[in-house]
Design an enzyme around this catalytic site. Structure first.
Site, PDB file in Angstrom:
ATOM      1  N   GLY A   1       0.829  -1.193   0.000  1.00 18.53           N
ATOM      2  CA  GLY A   1       0.000   0.000   0.000  1.00 18.53           C
ATOM      3  C   GLY A   1       0.865   1.245   0.000  1.00 18.53           C
TER       4      GLY A   1
ATOM      5  N   SER B   1      -4.394 -10.690  -4.342  1.00 13.27           N
ATOM      6  CA  SER B   1      -4.281  -9.237  -4.213  1.00 13.27           C
ATOM      7  C   SER B   1      -4.252  -8.563  -5.579  1.00 13.27           C
ATOM      8  CB  SER B   1      -3.009  -8.874  -3.436  1.00 13.27           C
ATOM      9  OG  SER B   1      -2.784  -7.482  -3.471  1.00 13.27           O
TER      10      SER B   1
ATOM     11  N   GLN C   1      -2.630  -7.058  11.238  1.00 14.02           N
ATOM     12  CA  GLN C   1      -1.272  -7.565  11.429  1.00 14.02           C
ATOM     13  C   GLN C   1      -1.224  -8.818  12.292  1.00 14.02           C
ATOM     14  OE1 GLN C   1       1.707  -4.768  12.705  1.00 14.02           O
ATOM     15  NE2 GLN C   1       1.256  -3.316  11.052  1.00 14.02           N
TER      16      GLN C   1
ATOM     17  N   HIS D   1       5.264   1.025  12.740  1.00 14.24           N
ATOM     18  CA  HIS D   1       4.445   1.563  13.832  1.00 14.24           C
ATOM     19  C   HIS D   1       4.416   0.490  14.907  1.00 14.24           C
ATOM     20  CE1 HIS D   1       1.469   3.662  16.102  1.00 14.24           C
ATOM     21  NE2 HIS D   1       0.436   2.934  15.725  1.00 14.24           N
TER      22      HIS D   1
ATOM     23  N   GLY E   1       3.453   7.361   2.556  1.00 16.30           N
ATOM     24  CA  GLY E   1       4.298   6.627   1.624  1.00 16.30           C
ATOM     25  C   GLY E   1       4.613   7.356   0.336  1.00 16.30           C
TER      26      GLY E   1
ATOM     27  N   ASP F   1       2.260   8.787  18.732  1.00 19.55           N
ATOM     28  CA  ASP F   1       1.636   8.754  17.412  1.00 19.55           C
ATOM     29  C   ASP F   1       0.116   8.717  17.535  1.00 19.55           C
ATOM     30  OD1 ASP F   1       2.193   8.263  14.367  1.00 19.55           O
ATOM     31  OD2 ASP F   1       0.700   6.758  14.895  1.00 19.55           O
TER      32      ASP F   1
ATOM     33  N   GLU G   1      -2.526  11.769  16.441  1.00 17.88           N
ATOM     34  CA  GLU G   1      -3.632  11.525  15.510  1.00 17.88           C
ATOM     35  C   GLU G   1      -4.976  11.919  16.127  1.00 17.88           C
ATOM     36  OE1 GLU G   1      -1.573   7.607  13.355  1.00 17.88           O
ATOM     37  OE2 GLU G   1      -3.129   7.364  14.879  1.00 17.88           O
TER      38      GLU G   1
ATOM     39  N   GLU H   1     -13.328  29.675   4.614  1.00 19.03           N
ATOM     40  CA  GLU H   1     -12.680  30.263   5.782  1.00 19.03           C
ATOM     41  C   GLU H   1     -12.228  29.231   6.808  1.00 19.03           C
ATOM     42  OE1 GLU H   1     -11.709  33.206   5.807  1.00 19.03           O
ATOM     43  OE2 GLU H   1     -12.815  33.869   4.040  1.00 19.03           O
TER      44      GLU H   1
ATOM     45  N   SER I   1      -1.396  38.395   8.320  1.00 19.70           N
ATOM     46  CA  SER I   1      -1.561  39.818   8.646  1.00 19.70           C
ATOM     47  C   SER I   1      -1.446  40.043  10.149  1.00 19.70           C
ATOM     48  CB  SER I   1      -2.927  40.307   8.166  1.00 19.70           C
ATOM     49  OG  SER I   1      -3.960  39.720   8.952  1.00 19.70           O
TER      50      SER I   1
END
Length: 335
Positions: free
Chosen positions: A26, A51, A86, A108, A134, A191, A195, A227, A252
């Site tokens: 990825g 995949s 994972q 990570h 990445g 981390d 986030e 804005e 400004s």
């Protein structure tokens, strides 16, 4: 102060004779694999056979194998699939092929720090975490520079894990900019906090609240969008380039005075108290448990909140306005 490593501090031979398996292709996976390959490292990409990125890897000139085969063939296994998948992938495809002397690597620390992956005692475990997405890691490398990264060693089994991690960071291009040493705990907790409280959760909630405040007061939604969201990039770019001081120098005097006098009224002690609470939820593992259970249940809360966010008026108004500005549109990469 944290120690910072550059190219001159690294022994590149620590990785030269090794094969690296990059698991996943990825955003981070493709950058790691291509940068390492361009640096002369032998790279294998690990994917499941079905995949849709399998063909892409081949088109990019890299070798691709099933995850278990890539693990068997490699000396260093870098896991770059989403956090939530994972652990299962590790148990099913990586751990059985993780023989003595191999190194397990991450970008990570979530799964190691919160105990979702238990690496064997005879395996090196390290982390190289680029501080950028990445596509930026790849683009900056191709331009001859590098994105800074963090290095952490969780388990030093071989006596050379730190050197291997640094050589990996060098091949990625990170030591061109600087690599800071940290720990899995520090990287993971900071981390997640960044986030949730600032970069993603804090910013999106602030943008939505500002937009809603203006619209509820009778101003045009399109003006409120410009804005409260559109001009955010200008401010962030200035801060990125030279810190808060550069931003304040560039805007400004009226804007700076409003920043200095009104900003603390928005982010006040109540906000800081909630930030401390969020940090404690991260450090205690409460957030990790919540996210793990959410995935186990099929992500019902995640999907509902994601749908509500997509339907917020700032998104619908923004989509219409961005369609008039094709130069800022870019296709989304898969997570």
């Amino acid at each position: 102060m944290a120690q910072i490593f550059y190219d001159r501090d690294v022994d590149p031979t620590a990785l030269e004779s090794k094969t690296v398996a990059v698991i996943g292709y990825g955003s981070q996976g493709h950058a790691h694999a291509l940068n390492l390959s361009d640096s002369g490292i032998k790279v294998i990409v690990g994917l499941h056979k079905g995949s849709k990125r399998w063909t892409k890897v081949i088109e990019d000139g890299l070798q691709v194998m099933e995850v278990d085969q890539a693990t068997q063939a490699a000396d260093v296994i870098m896991i770059l699939v989403p956090d939530e998948i994972q652990a299962a992938l590790y148990r099913d495809k990586i751990q059985p092929a993780l023989t003595t002397g191999k190194a397990l690597a991450f970008a990570h620390g979530f799964n190691i720090h919160f105990g979702q992956i238990e690496a064997p005692q005879d395996a090196d475990v390290f982390m190289v975490a680029p501080k950028g997405p990445g596509h930026l890691v790849r683009r900056v490398y191709k331009n001859g520079f590098g994105v800074p990264a963090l290095l952490a060693v969780y388990r030093e089994a071989s006596g050379k894990c730190r050197q291997i991690g640094l050589a990996y960071a060098r091949a990625l291009g990170a030591t061109r900019a600087g690599v800071l040493e940290t720990t899995f705990a520090e990287e993971t907790e900071t981390d997640l906090f960044g986030e949730q409280a600032v970069l993603c959760g804090g910013v999106t909630a602030l943008v939505q609240a500002g937009f809603e405040t203006l619209v509820e007061a009778g101003y045009q939604p399109e003006i409120a969008y410009f804005e409260c969201l559109h001009e955010l990039k200008l401010i962030v770019d200035l801060i990125y380039e030279g810190g808060i001081g550069r931003m304040r120098y560039s805007v400004s005097n009226t804007a700076e005075f409003g920043d200095l006098t009104r900003g603390p009224r928005i982010v006040d002690e109540r906000t800081r108290a909630e930030m401390r609470k969020i940090l404690e939820e991260i450090r205690s593992g409460q957030f990790a448990r919540e996210w793990i259970l959410e995935n186990a249940a099929g992500r019902p809360v995640f999907k509902a909140l994601e749908r509500m966010g997509a339907e917020h008026p700032v998104e619908t108004v923004g989509a219409r306005l961005r369609s008039m500005m094709s130069w800022i549109s870019a296709p989304l990469e898969e997570k």
